[in-house]
Design an enzyme around this catalytic site. Structure first.
Site, mmCIF file in Angstrom:
data_model
loop_
_atom_site.group_PDB
_atom_site.id
_atom_site.type_symbol
_atom_site.label_atom_id
_atom_site.label_comp_id
_atom_site.label_asym_id
_atom_site.label_seq_id
_atom_site.Cartn_x
_atom_site.Cartn_y
_atom_site.Cartn_z
ATOM 1 C CB SER A 1 -0.909 0.006 1.239
ATOM 2 O OG SER A 1 -1.620 1.218 1.310
ATOM 3 N NE ARG A 2 3.271 1.891 -5.702
ATOM 4 C CZ ARG A 2 2.574 1.146 -6.551
ATOM 5 N NH1 ARG A 2 1.301 1.403 -6.724
ATOM 6 N NH2 ARG A 2 3.135 0.164 -7.214
#
Length: 518
Positions: A363-364
């Protein structure tokens, strides 16, 4: 005697009425019709993506604007439209009816009801193609959207306004994760939109039944274009769903939209493009296939407080073939989204469900969209799982292992079991904090191997029945104090001592869990 004046007045009246009733819209004629594609000559001034009306009441979408003709795709009436039929321009692009009346309904990409209920009386509509919010209109993605799935909320957190891709082979639980996420929004003031693109009607019917039985339909709208529908409807479906989501976002509300799936969406667009004789590129997709998905997913955003603070969280789904995430469409969508949840067939078949590959999932947005207590406890979880998997691979060589390595392997296997979760069994944030606290402590050594999943479910039932006040003490947005951690571990050890003589029961629970699919 003939009254010439009366006859003259009658003629003038009829001519005037005829001129008033004439259709003044731009008009052309079909010069080619076949495979759902029409070419129209004599229709000037048509806009890209304009809705055309074909003689007989059928509708078409203008996609090719050429020098001497217009190429369009038919939404219906493929076998009724023929050479020479008249085609009228409407001057409008495709619009989707929007409003609160759409919630709880099942509609097609044009907003027509498919659920057999009353007619939808929407007073507003939005264009299905709309510019994405400008950068200055966007706010920070820092508010979590809880999925209720421990493996995701602890290691791959999703924020409101994020675009998180769900990717994997067929039959690995991609849709199950999306449906569980929708179910978990009950009572969270999040509006959900499920867009079905090219799915079997029977699969969609099961999803609708699940949502209805779990009380999720009142806050959900389903935009359906099944495999039986023509390619133009499958192409239009995600944009129609996004138009509905934007209506709620610009009212300051939070929306979750699921695109299931964009692989079939790309195939539908490829079909239309080839029939329109557009130049083909890699894997026969047209050159603008990247723009096809980027202009859709860029519309998911978290608006700034000045713009109302609403958000659209997008969960696009992409199907891979034999785990190949380097194929054309998967790499395109990965580069557009803010992270991906990768589901692995090998994990799924070995009973790890949800089959999330922690190494390839990311998850950026990271911990900025995670509750503080969860972030505090799960900080080392991903590292510990990675170390366990490395040791598990090394163990296959049959080397002698020392006691410390065996302990690490045992704990890793139990942590993996902790992340297993039955479908439709969503955890609250407080329950996740309890399970993560136990899995990161020495108590895990006292729990028999392969009994961890059953122990976790039993522990939560035990706490709800005997120590409900413990959950009330947990504040997900604050750090877990040493005293609270000690209280959680004390109750967990108490349950271990109670269940030592109940191993057959635990075993039965485990057998039940292993039979479920995620």
């Amino acid at each position: 005697m003939i009254d010439v004046n009366a006859i003259g007045k009658s003629i003038v009246k009829k001519v005037s009425a005829a001129s008033m009733a004439s259709d003044e819209r731009a008009c052309g004629r079909i010069i080619y019709s076949g495979d759902g594609i029409i070419r129209v000559s004599g229709l000037s001034g048509v806009k890209y993506n304009e809705l055309l009306e074909v003689q007989g009441g059928y509708k078409a979408l203008a996609l090719n604007l050429e020098q001497d003709s217009v190429g369009a795709v038919l939404f219906s009436g493929e076998d009724k439209v023929c050479y020479g039929d008249l085609v009228y321009s409407t001057g409008e692009t495709v619009h989707m009816p929007v409003g609160e009346c759409m919630l709880g309904r099942i509609v097609d990409p044009l907003g027509e009801p498919l659920d057999g209920l009353s007619e939808i009386r929407a007073t507003q509509s939005r264009p299905v193609e709309f510019p994405a919010p400008a950068i200055m209109d966007r706010g920070k993605v820092n508010e979590p959207l809880q999925t209720g799935i421990l493996a995701i909320d602890s290691m791959i957190p999703i924020g409101r306004g994020q675009r998180e891709l769900i990717i994997g082979d067929r039959q690995t639980g991609k849709t199950a994760i999306a449906v569980d996420t929708i179910l978990n929004q009950k009572g969270e003031d999040v509006i959900c939109i499920y867009v079905s693109i090219g799915q079997k009607a029977s699969s969609l019917a099961k999803i609708i039944t699940t949502l209805r039985n779990n009380g999720a339909l009142p806050y959900t709208c389903i935009v359906s274009s099944t495999a039986d529908d023509d390619a133009p409807l499958q192409y239009l479906a995600p944009y129609s769903g996004c138009a509905l989501a934007e209506y709620f976002m610009y009212q300051g509300k939070d929306v979750l939209i699921v695109y299931d799936d964009l692989s079939k969406h790309a195939v539908a667009y490829r079909t239309m493009s080839l029939l329109l004789k557009r130049p083909a590129g890699r894997e026969a997709y047209p050159g603008d296939v990247f723009y096809l998905h980027s202009r859709l997913l860029e519309r998911a955003a978290k608006l700034s407080e000045e713009k109302g603070g609403g958000s659209i969280t997008a969960l696009p789904i992409v199907e891979t073939l034999a785990g190949d995430i380097s194929a054309y469409i998967p790499t395109n969508v990965i580069s557009i989204t803010d992270g991906q949840i990768y589901l692995e067939s090998e994990l799924f078949n070995s009973g790890v469900r949800p089959a999330v590959n922690v190494g390839l999932s990311v998850s950026r947005v990271g911990g900025s969209a995670q509750r503080k207590a969860v972030r505090q406890i799960s900080g080392q979880l991903r590292v510990n799982l990675a170390q366990y998997r490395e040791l598990a691979i090394f163990m296959q060589f049959g080397s002698d292992l020392d006691a410390e390595t065996q302990k690490t392997l045992s704990r890793g296997a139990k942590m993996t079991d902790t992340l297993k979760q039955r479908q439709y069994l969503n955890y609250s944030v407080r329950e996740m904090i309890v399970l993560l606290t136990v899995s990161q402590s020495d108590l895990i050594d006292k729990i028999p191997e392969k009994k961890m999943t059953a122990y976790n479910e039993g522990l939560l039932d035990y706490i709800h029945a005997n120590h409900a006040s413990l959950l009330e003490k947990i504040d997900p947005d604050s750090s877990i104090s040493d005293s609270l951690r000690a209280d959680i571990l004390s109750v967990a050890e108490e349950y271990i001592n109670c269940s030592v003589g109940a191993q057959p029961a635990l075993e039965g629970e485990e057998g039940k869990n292993s039979s479920d699919t995620k």
